[in-house]
Motif scaffolding. Structure first.
Motif, PDB file in Angstrom:
ATOM      1  N   TYR A  33      25.332  16.567 -13.311  1.00 25.00           N
ATOM      2  CA  TYR A  33      26.271  17.268 -12.436  1.00 25.00           C
ATOM      3  C   TYR A  33      26.427  16.475 -11.134  1.00 25.00           C
ATOM      4  O   TYR A  33      25.462  15.955 -10.581  1.00 25.00           O
ATOM      5  CB  TYR A  33      25.749  18.675 -12.138  1.00 25.00           C
ATOM      6  CG  TYR A  33      26.572  19.408 -11.102  1.00 25.00           C
ATOM      7  CD1 TYR A  33      27.855  19.849 -11.407  1.00 25.00           C
ATOM      8  CD2 TYR A  33      26.088  19.645  -9.822  1.00 25.00           C
ATOM      9  CE1 TYR A  33      28.620  20.512 -10.465  1.00 25.00           C
ATOM     10  CE2 TYR A  33      26.841  20.314  -8.870  1.00 25.00           C
ATOM     11  CZ  TYR A  33      28.119  20.751  -9.197  1.00 25.00           C
ATOM     12  OH  TYR A  33      28.873  21.399  -8.270  1.00 25.00           O
ATOM     13  N   GLY A  34      27.668  16.406 -10.660  1.00 22.75           N
ATOM     14  CA  GLY A  34      27.941  15.691  -9.413  1.00 22.75           C
ATOM     15  C   GLY A  34      28.401  14.282  -9.683  1.00 22.75           C
ATOM     16  O   GLY A  34      29.461  13.860  -9.224  1.00 22.75           O
ATOM     17  N   ASP A  35      27.619  13.529 -10.469  1.00 24.20           N
ATOM     18  CA  ASP A  35      27.995  12.136 -10.746  1.00 24.20           C
ATOM     19  C   ASP A  35      29.161  12.043 -11.721  1.00 24.20           C
ATOM     20  O   ASP A  35      29.994  11.158 -11.616  1.00 24.20           O
ATOM     21  CB  ASP A  35      26.791  11.371 -11.321  1.00 24.20           C
ATOM     22  CG  ASP A  35      25.682  11.224 -10.309  1.00 24.20           C
ATOM     23  OD1 ASP A  35      24.545  10.919 -10.722  1.00 24.20           O
ATOM     24  OD2 ASP A  35      25.945  11.402  -9.106  1.00 24.20           O
ATOM     25  N   PRO A  49      33.485  14.000 -11.830  1.00 29.75           N
ATOM     26  CA  PRO A  49      32.367  14.419 -10.981  1.00 29.75           C
ATOM     27  C   PRO A  49      32.474  15.898 -10.614  1.00 29.75           C
ATOM     28  O   PRO A  49      33.559  16.455 -10.490  1.00 29.75           O
ATOM     29  CB  PRO A  49      32.515  13.531  -9.735  1.00 29.75           C
ATOM     30  CG  PRO A  49      33.307  12.362 -10.196  1.00 29.75           C
ATOM     31  CD  PRO A  49      34.212  12.879 -11.252  1.00 29.75           C
ATOM     32  N   TYR A  50      31.326  16.528 -10.469  1.00 30.64           N
ATOM     33  CA  TYR A  50      31.210  17.925 -10.060  1.00 30.64           C
ATOM     34  C   TYR A  50      31.899  18.878 -11.026  1.00 30.64           C
ATOM     35  O   TYR A  50      32.418  19.917 -10.639  1.00 30.64           O
ATOM     36  CB  TYR A  50      31.733  18.124  -8.627  1.00 30.64           C
ATOM     37  CG  TYR A  50      30.918  17.348  -7.612  1.00 30.64           C
ATOM     38  CD1 TYR A  50      31.424  16.165  -7.051  1.00 30.64           C
ATOM     39  CD2 TYR A  50      29.630  17.742  -7.268  1.00 30.64           C
ATOM     40  CE1 TYR A  50      30.676  15.425  -6.159  1.00 30.64           C
ATOM     41  CE2 TYR A  50      28.875  17.009  -6.372  1.00 30.64           C
ATOM     42  CZ  TYR A  50      29.396  15.853  -5.823  1.00 30.64           C
ATOM     43  OH  TYR A  50      28.656  15.128  -4.944  1.00 30.64           O
TER      44      TYR A  50
END
Length: 433
Positions: free
Chosen positions: A314-316, A417-418
């Motif tokens: 998550y995020g990347d 991302p995210y």
């Protein structure tokens, strides 16, 4: 349409070119750069020298194109004033927009890395490079022009210097690409109630996949040439025509259906094998021995039904890899028609109805023909699968085709991302024609 996932790039100077000659795509336009109010500096007017490049100048609809926006020279200056106002290294972050026009309009957001050499007080800010991506949605010529850009400095205070084209004229075009349409599948097909018969026998033929109301010709073929066996019909509201074809030509080896004056790959079905069994009485004192090789069918099997992709943090975001279940195609028809195996995928649906577009899934196909197979097997091109579909593998038409073929493909889902955590599920449909 704006895309997008931006990627970071390094700070570069002007690209190499012959002396006195600007690199392709390099443009210059008048610019006004507004310093942040905290800096107490007047607007800076002057030329911006910029260049836009793309990683693929000839994409297809559904492809993702990476664009690079270089600001080689800017009138913007170090906004940190006063004694000791030097800007330290690696505190400058650029962002910008690229303007799309032509077959596809919109903006692409681009971002650069936080990377710079020290800048003395009052000196011009250095060259920067920004990158981003967008998805091609329409065929035709697409132009790219440099839009506004912002130079953010994070030393002592967070300060934004915003630069836009000055005057009524926008920045000149810097790059151009031409997008091609995805090939459309030919769904026309023909089915025979029986695959052999004596000379003069009638065979019930069903032609399907034609436009409703189309004039359809059903004809015999001997290799690539048509025989005299022929009948015409009109496709019903479902695009189907059912006829009875009398096969009198002993050279007929297949039956085709098509629109227009003659068969073509775009407006005709593939051939269905047919054998004329000549039962004429033998000559006196001789015996005629006939053996018939019955044509079989075209079919496929697949090892496993589910595909589990790798996880993405998550995020990347990033690439979630996997592999389809191995597909085995068996062609035992014994006729001249090749085959094609295509695939298409729905959007990926996750928790709360969140979706990842089907166009985010790409594959790299491979195909192997078993020893003794008549036909070579050609894998489809690596690229986007998407809801419009893509070719996984195929064999060409030939005087005699057939064999057993093993088809595989590695797949990759590009997760933004995210993207909210959870399991995202789609349906990949393979169709053999």
């Amino acid at each position: 349409m704006a895309a997008l996932v931006a990627t970071t790039g390094g700070v570069l100077g002007a690209p190499a070119a012959a002396e006195g000659e600007a690199p392709p795509g390099q443009v210059e336009f008048p610019t006004q750069c507004l310093a942040p109010q905290e800096a107490g500096l007047p607007p800076a007017d002057g030329p911006t020298t910029a260049r836009i490049t793309v990683d693929d100048p000839a994409p297809r609809v559904g492809d993702t194109v990476t664009v690079t926006y270089q600001v080689i020279r800017t009138p913007a200056r170090n906004p940190v004033g006063g004694a000791g106002g030097e800007l330290p290294a690696d505190v400058l972050t650029p962002t910008g927009r690229i303007l799309l026009a032509g077959a596809q309009s919109g903006e692409v957001t681009v971002v650069g890395a936080k990377r710079n050499e020290p800048v003395p007080a009052g000196a011009p800010l250095p060259a920067v490079t920004m990158t981003g991506t967008f998805t091609v949605t329409a065929p035709g010529a697409i132009t790219l022009a440099p839009g506004p850009y912002t130079l953010h400095t994070g030393h002592l205070l967070d300060l934004d210097t915003t630069c836009t084209a000055a005057g009524p004229a926008a920045a000149p075009l810097s790059a151009r690409l031409t997008a091609a349409e995805l090939p459309t599948a030919n769904l026309r097909s023909v089915f025979l109630a029986t695959a052999h018969g004596r000379p003069g026998a009638e065979v019930r033929v069903t032609a399907a996949g034609f436009p409703p109301g189309a004039a359809v010709t059903v004809a015999g073929r001997a290799g690539a040439a048509e025989t005299a066996d022929r009948v015409s019909a009109t496709a019903d509201d479902l695009g189907t025509a059912v006829v009875r074809l009398r096969v009198t030509d002993r050279t007929t080896t297949a039956v085709v259906a098509y629109e227009g004056a003659a068969w073509s790959a775009r407006q005709g079905s593939g051939p269905a094998a047919y054998t004329v069994v000549d039962a004429a009485p033998p000559a006196s004192a001789t015996q005629k021995v006939t053996a018939t090789v019955e044509p079989g069918a075209l079919g496929m099997t697949q090892a496993g039904r589910d595909i589990t992709l790798g996880t993405v943090p998550y995020g990347d975001g990033g690439a979630a890899p996997g592999r389809i279940g191995t597909v085995t195609v068996t062609d035992a028809r014994g006729g001249p028609a090749g085959w094609s195996l295509t695939g298409k995928v729905t959007d990926f649906t996750g928790p709360g109805g969140i979706r990842i577009p089907g166009a985010s899934l790409s594959w790299t196909p491979s195909c192997t023909a078993a020893p003794g197979s008549r036909s070579p097997c050609t894998p489809g091109s690596a690229g986007v699968v998407g809801p419009e579909g893509a070719l996984l593998a195929s064999t060409p038409d030939a005087p005699l085709v057939g064999g057993t073929f093993t088809i595989d493909a590695t797949v990759t889902l590009h997760v933004p991302p995210y993207t909210p955590p959870g399991a995202y599920t789609a349906v990949l449909t393979l169709t053999l024609l």
